[in-house]
Motif scaffolding. Structure first.
Motif, PDB file in Angstrom:
ATOM      1  N   ASP A 214       5.206  -2.696 -14.303  1.00  0.00           N
ATOM      2  CA  ASP A 214       6.121  -2.488 -13.185  1.00  0.00           C
ATOM      3  C   ASP A 214       5.864  -1.179 -12.449  1.00  0.00           C
ATOM      4  O   ASP A 214       6.694  -0.726 -11.671  1.00  0.00           O
ATOM      5  N   LYS A 215       4.673  -0.557 -12.688  1.00  0.00           N
ATOM      6  CA  LYS A 215       4.295   0.637 -11.944  1.00  0.00           C
ATOM      7  C   LYS A 215       2.777   0.680 -11.801  1.00  0.00           C
ATOM      8  O   LYS A 215       2.057  -0.069 -12.453  1.00  0.00           O
ATOM      9  N   ASN A 216       2.291   1.572 -10.935  1.00  0.00           N
ATOM     10  CA  ASN A 216       0.859   1.731 -10.713  1.00  0.00           C
ATOM     11  C   ASN A 216       0.260   2.635 -11.794  1.00  0.00           C
ATOM     12  O   ASN A 216       0.928   3.524 -12.315  1.00  0.00           O
ATOM     13  N   HIS A 217      -1.029   2.417 -12.085  1.00  0.00           N
ATOM     14  CA  HIS A 217      -1.756   3.202 -13.083  1.00  0.00           C
ATOM     15  C   HIS A 217      -3.086   3.619 -12.465  1.00  0.00           C
ATOM     16  O   HIS A 217      -3.830   2.776 -11.958  1.00  0.00           O
TER      17      HIS A 217
ATOM     18  N   ASN B  60       1.813  -4.027  -7.750  1.00  0.00           N
ATOM     19  CA  ASN B  60       1.468  -2.967  -8.706  1.00  0.00           C
ATOM     20  C   ASN B  60       0.010  -3.134  -9.117  1.00  0.00           C
ATOM     21  O   ASN B  60      -0.495  -4.248  -9.221  1.00  0.00           O
TER      22      ASN B  60
ATOM     23  N   GLU C 235       3.071  -1.317 -19.084  1.00  0.00           N
ATOM     24  CA  GLU C 235       4.054  -1.034 -18.033  1.00  0.00           C
ATOM     25  C   GLU C 235       3.559  -1.641 -16.720  1.00  0.00           C
ATOM     26  O   GLU C 235       3.021  -0.949 -15.862  1.00  0.00           O
TER      27      GLU C 235
END
Length: 127
Positions: A105-108, A35, A103
């Motif tokens: 646990d996800k891409n930004h 991520n 967060e």
């Protein structure tokens, strides 16, 4: 009396098992190492980005900065294993903007736009 005690004991055991099941199935808030945070630089200034990782003791040793990113480039910072969040600060001549990301646990993804005269803007976008 004996049946009442047995019923209470069973009820407590069942409640404990149910609560344990909830705890064991809760999703992890820690980052996967694939991520990332991505920046797409369209602004009129050289850009620095610095990362202060949150998580278990010792994760601060993984803090770092990326310096002098020119206009027209893109770059990523990958969440280290165990990270629970990050303060990513975007710096330009005469200004900065912190991004608080909880967060892992996800891409930004972010796009940088503007000029030093009109102002630099850090815009969130879909990855």
């Amino acid at each position: 009396m004996r049946n009442t005690k047995r019923s209470r004991t069973c009820a407590v055991a069942a409640l404990g098992a149910a609560l344990t099941g909830v705890v064991l199935t809760a999703p992890s808030a820690a980052a996967a190492t694939d991520n990332y945070i991505q920046f797409d630089h369209k602004a009129g200034s050289l850009i620095d980005t610095c990362y202060q990782w949150q998580g278990p003791d010792g994760i601060e040793k993984k803090n770092y900065c990326q310096h002098d990113r020119p206009i027209g480039t893109s770059w990523k910072a990958y969440f280290p294993a165990g990270a629970t969040g990050v303060t990513a600060t975007v710096y330009w001549t005469g200004g900065s903007q912190p991004l608080y990301i909880n967060e892992p646990d996800k891409n930004h993804c972010y796009r940088l736009e503007g000029t030093l005269v009109s102002g630099i803007h850090v815009l969130r976008e879909n990855c």
